[in-house]
Design a protein around this motif. Structure first.
Motif, mmCIF file in Angstrom:
data_model
loop_
_atom_site.group_PDB
_atom_site.id
_atom_site.type_symbol
_atom_site.label_atom_id
_atom_site.label_comp_id
_atom_site.label_asym_id
_atom_site.label_seq_id
_atom_site.Cartn_x
_atom_site.Cartn_y
_atom_site.Cartn_z
ATOM 1 N N GLU A 1 -15.941 -29.399 -13.234
ATOM 2 C CA GLU A 1 -14.567 -29.435 -12.739
ATOM 3 C C GLU A 1 -13.609 -29.688 -13.890
ATOM 4 N N PRO A 2 -12.500 -28.963 -13.928
ATOM 5 C CA PRO A 2 -11.524 -29.241 -14.986
ATOM 6 C C PRO A 2 -10.903 -30.622 -14.794
ATOM 7 N N GLY A 3 -10.529 -31.231 -15.880
ATOM 8 C CA GLY A 3 -9.907 -32.541 -15.824
ATOM 9 C C GLY A 3 -8.422 -32.431 -15.537
ATOM 10 N N LEU A 4 -7.767 -33.548 -15.584
ATOM 11 C CA LEU A 4 -6.330 -33.624 -15.371
ATOM 12 C C LEU A 4 -5.639 -33.337 -16.697
ATOM 13 N N GLU A 5 -4.620 -32.506 -16.675
ATOM 14 C CA GLU A 5 -3.864 -32.176 -17.874
ATOM 15 C C GLU A 5 -2.395 -32.477 -17.644
ATOM 16 N N ALA A 6 -1.712 -32.831 -18.709
ATOM 17 C CA ALA A 6 -0.263 -33.021 -18.650
ATOM 18 C C ALA A 6 0.329 -32.424 -19.911
ATOM 19 N N TRP A 7 1.431 -31.716 -19.784
ATOM 20 C CA TRP A 7 2.101 -31.169 -20.954
ATOM 21 C C TRP A 7 3.566 -30.963 -20.656
ATOM 22 N N LEU A 8 4.316 -30.899 -21.736
ATOM 23 C CA LEU A 8 5.746 -30.599 -21.650
ATOM 24 C C LEU A 8 5.920 -29.160 -22.083
ATOM 25 N N GLU B 1 9.395 -37.935 -7.288
ATOM 26 C CA GLU B 1 9.329 -36.708 -6.500
ATOM 27 C C GLU B 1 9.386 -35.508 -7.446
ATOM 28 N N PRO B 2 8.469 -34.556 -7.306
ATOM 29 C CA PRO B 2 8.516 -33.363 -8.150
ATOM 30 C C PRO B 2 9.620 -32.420 -7.693
ATOM 31 N N SER C 1 0.016 -27.437 -9.752
ATOM 32 C CA SER C 1 1.110 -27.763 -10.669
ATOM 33 C C SER C 1 2.065 -28.709 -9.974
ATOM 34 N N TRP C 2 2.509 -29.709 -10.695
ATOM 35 C CA TRP C 2 3.464 -30.707 -10.216
ATOM 36 C C TRP C 2 4.525 -30.768 -11.300
#
Length: 103
Positions: free
Chosen positions: A76-83, A8-9, A31-32
């Protein structure tokens, strides 16, 4: 993301929803977020808290990114993940190491 990761976010946001008049200065994004707002923690303790929640799913996160980005549309923009580490310092509400107010 919640269903895919089983986490859960703490926060979610949608900017410039599809189907509404678009703002070219701010394209569609979602954003999650997993956050740590426990008072009195050092930065490394906050990071450890967040990583402790997502570390079991790092392989799944990488696989989701690979899956979404390889099947994506070039427009379309892709999926991104970052800290991202953000600290807020408030001089009016200082806390000692135990997390109690010093004022």
């Amino acid at each position: 993301m919640t269903d895919a990761l089983g986490i859960e976010p703490d926060e979610t946001q949608v900017h410039n929803r599809r189907g509404l008049p678009a703002d070219p200065a701010r394209p569609f994004s979602q954003s999650w977020k997993i956050v740590c707002r426990k008072p009195g923690l050092c930065v490394d303790e906050q990071i450890a808290h967040v990583l402790g929640r997502i570390r079991p799913q790092t392989d799944l996160i990488a696989e989701l990114m690979k899956q979404y980005n390889s099947a994506g549309d070039e427009d379309e923009p892709g999926l991104e993940a970052w800290l991202e580490v953000v600290r807020y310092f408030n001089d009016d509400d200082q806390q000692d190491e135990a997390g109690t107010s010093t004022e």
